[in-house]
Write a protein that holds these residues in place. Structure first.
Motif, short mmCIF file in Angstrom:
data_model
loop_
_atom_site.label_atom_id
_atom_site.label_comp_id
_atom_site.label_asym_id
_atom_site.label_seq_id
_atom_site.Cartn_x
_atom_site.Cartn_y
_atom_site.Cartn_z
N LEU A 74 0.83 -1.22 0.00
CA LEU A 74 0.00 0.00 0.00
C LEU A 74 0.85 1.26 0.00
O LEU A 74 0.51 2.25 -0.65
N GLU A 75 1.95 1.21 0.71
CA GLU A 75 2.85 2.37 0.74
C GLU A 75 3.42 2.61 -0.67
O GLU A 75 3.45 3.74 -1.16
N ALA A 76 3.82 1.54 -1.33
CA ALA A 76 4.34 1.67 -2.70
C ALA A 76 3.26 2.16 -3.65
O ALA A 76 3.51 3.00 -4.53
N ALA A 87 3.47 -4.23 -5.80
CA ALA A 87 4.36 -5.19 -5.12
C ALA A 87 5.76 -5.16 -5.74
O ALA A 87 6.76 -5.40 -5.05
N ALA A 88 5.86 -4.85 -7.04
CA ALA A 88 7.18 -4.81 -7.68
C ALA A 88 8.01 -3.67 -7.10
O ALA A 88 9.16 -3.88 -6.69
N PHE A 89 7.43 -2.49 -7.04
CA PHE A 89 8.19 -1.37 -6.49
C PHE A 89 8.42 -1.54 -4.99
O PHE A 89 9.49 -1.20 -4.47
N ALA A 90 7.43 -2.10 -4.30
CA ALA A 90 7.61 -2.39 -2.87
C ALA A 90 8.81 -3.32 -2.68
O ALA A 90 9.58 -3.19 -1.73
N GLY A 91 8.96 -4.25 -3.60
CA GLY A 91 10.10 -5.16 -3.55
C GLY A 91 11.42 -4.42 -3.74
O GLY A 91 12.41 -4.71 -3.07
N LEU A 92 11.43 -3.47 -4.64
CA LEU A 92 12.64 -2.67 -4.86
C LEU A 92 13.02 -1.90 -3.59
O LEU A 92 14.18 -1.87 -3.18
#
Ligand code: PLP
Length: 353
Positions: free
Chosen positions: A271-273, A291-296
Motif C-alpha cells: 500500500l505504501e508503494a 508489489a514490484a516497487f515495494a520489492g525494490l
C-alpha cells in the motif's frame, strides 16, 4: 496506429499461415523514466513499464491475443478461464471482438469491481465460485479437458508466448536488457514469460545481457517463498492472491538462472508503494502491481546497491480497476467550500505559500 503484438513480433510467436492476425491495440506500452522515487532510492536509472495502458488495463492482453488467435485457428467454439479479475476482463474483451463465447470462473467476492464491470460489459458469461482462485482454476482445467472449450489461463502455452513480448519492448526501448527486473508474482506466468523473452532476444542478438529477475509475492500469498502451497491466501492485492501458482517451476528457473530472488512484501509495504507511485510519479497502478516497487524498496533497505544499475519495474495493471481501494487507503486532500473566488483562494494559496 497500434499494430498489436501478433504483427509486431510475429517472427518470435507460434503463428502459422492459418493464424488470424487480430489486435485490440495491445502492447507497445510506455516505459517511463522515474523522476522522483529513483533519486530518493539512490538509483538514477529506474523505469516503470506501464502495462495498465493495454486495452483492458493489464498485461493479460498480450497473452490473450495469442491464445484467442490460436483458439480461432483451431476452430474453438468457446473459451474459458479462471480469474482474479484481469484474465477474465481480457478474455471477455477478445472474446467479444472475435465473437467467441467466453466463460469466466471467478472467486465470489474477491474480484475488484472495475474488473468485474469489464467482464460484464464485454458480455462474458460470469460463473461465480464459492471458493478461491486455485479452486476456480482446478474447475476450469477439468471442464476444458472434458469439453471442446479452450482454456485461456496462463497454463495455455500461447499466453506466455504473447506475454514475453513485453521483455522485447523493454530491450527495444533501452537498447539492451536492464540489470534488474522487478515484477509481482501471482500465478507466476508473467515472470516465466519475461525470462523467456529476455533469453530469446539475447539468443537473437538483440540484447547483450540478461536481467536479474526479482519477483515479489504478497506476504499472505507467498507459496514460492515458503516452499509450499498456501491453502487460504490473503492479501489486499487480489491479482496475486494465489496459493498454488501454476507457473511455480518457471518462476524458480527465472530466479535461479538469472541470479535473482523471489521474495515477499507485506500488504502495508504494498500500500505504501501504491500510494508513492501515484503521488510521486503519476503512476496509478493496481496494488498487485505496486508489489514490484515495494520489492525494490525492500531490497534497497536490505542493502542492495543500486547505483549505476538500470532497473525496470513492471506496473502490471491500472489502478482504476479497484477505485474503492484508492478511496479507502489514500488520505485525500479534499475540502468543500462556498462557490466564491475568496474561498478558492483561501484553499489554493495556502498550499503554495
Ligand atoms: C495477473 C496479474 C499479476 C500476476 O501475474 P502472474 O502471471 O499471475 O504471476 C500481477 N498483476 C496484475 C495486475 C495481474 O493482472
Amino acid at each position: 496506429m497500434g499494430i498489436g503484438v501478433l504483427r509486431k513480433y510475429e517472427e518470435f510467436l507460434p503463428l502459422t499461415e492459418a493464424t488470424p492476425v487480430l489486435s485490440l491495440g495491445e502492447g507497445d506500452t510506455p516505459l517511463v523514466k522515474s523522476n522522483r522515487l529513483g533519486r530518493e532510492l539512490g538509483c538514477d536509472d529506474l523505469y516503470f513499464k506501464l502495462e495498465g495502458c493495454n486495452p483492458t488495463g493489464s498485461f493479460k492482453d498480450r497473452g490473450m491475443v495469442v491464445a484467442i488467435a490460436k483458439a480461432l485457428e483451431h476452430n474453438s467454439r468457446a473459451v474459458m478461464c479462471a480469474s482474479t479479475g484481469n484474465t477474465s476482463a481480457s478474455a471477455a474483451a477478445y472474446g467479444a471482438y472475435c465473437d467467441l463465447p467466453t466463460y469466466v470462473l471467478i472467486p465470489k467476492g474477491e474480484v475488484a469491481m472495475g474488473k468485474l464491470a469489464q467482464a460484464m460489459a464485454y458480455g462474458a458469461q460470469i460463473i461465480m465460485i464459492d471458493g478461491n482462485f486455485d479452486a476456480a482454476l482446478a474447475l476450469a482445467r477439468e471442464f476444458t479437458s472434458k469439453h471442446e472449450v479452450t482454456l485461456v489461463n496462463s497454463v495455455n502455452p500461447h499466453r506466455l508466448e504473447g506475454q514475453k513480448t513485453a521483455a522485447f519492448e523493454i530491450v527495444d526501448d533501452l537498447g539492451d536488457a536492464p540489470d534488474y527486473l522487478f515484477i509481482p508474482v501471482g500465478n507466476a506466468g508473467n515472470i516465466t514469460a519475461y525470462w523467456r523473452g529476455f533469453r530469446e532476444y539475447q539468443q537473437a542478438g538483440r540484447a547483450t545481457q540478461l536481467p536479474r529477475m526479482m519477483g515479489f509475492q504478497a506476504a499472505g500469498a507467498a507459496p514460492i517463498v515458503s516452499g509450499s502451497p498456501v491453502a487460504n491466501p490473503q492479501t489486499i492485492a487480489s491479482a496475486i492472491r494465489i496459493g498454488n501458482p501454476a507457473g511455480w517451476q518457471g518462476a524458480l528457473e527465472a530466479r535461479d538462472d538469472s541470479g535473482g530472488v523471489i521474495d515477499m512484501v507485506s500488504d502495508d509495504e504494498i500500500l505504501e508503494a501504491y500510494r508513492l507511485l501515484a503521488s510521486h510519479e503519476g503512476i496509478f497502478c493496481e496494488p498487485a502491481s505496486a508489489a514490484a516497487f515495494a520489492g525494490l524498496v525492500k531490497m534497497r533497505q536490505g542493502g542492495l546497491d543500486l547505483s549505476g544499475q538500470r532497473i525496470v519495474c513492471i506496473a502490471t495493471g491500472n489502478g482504476l480497476k479497484d477505485p474503492d481501494l484508492a478511496v479507502s487507503s489514500v488520505v485525500a486532500k479534499t475540502t468543500e467550500i462556498e462557490p466564491t473566488i475568496e474561498a478558492v483562494e483561501a484553499v489554493a494559496l495556502a498550499m503554495i505559500r
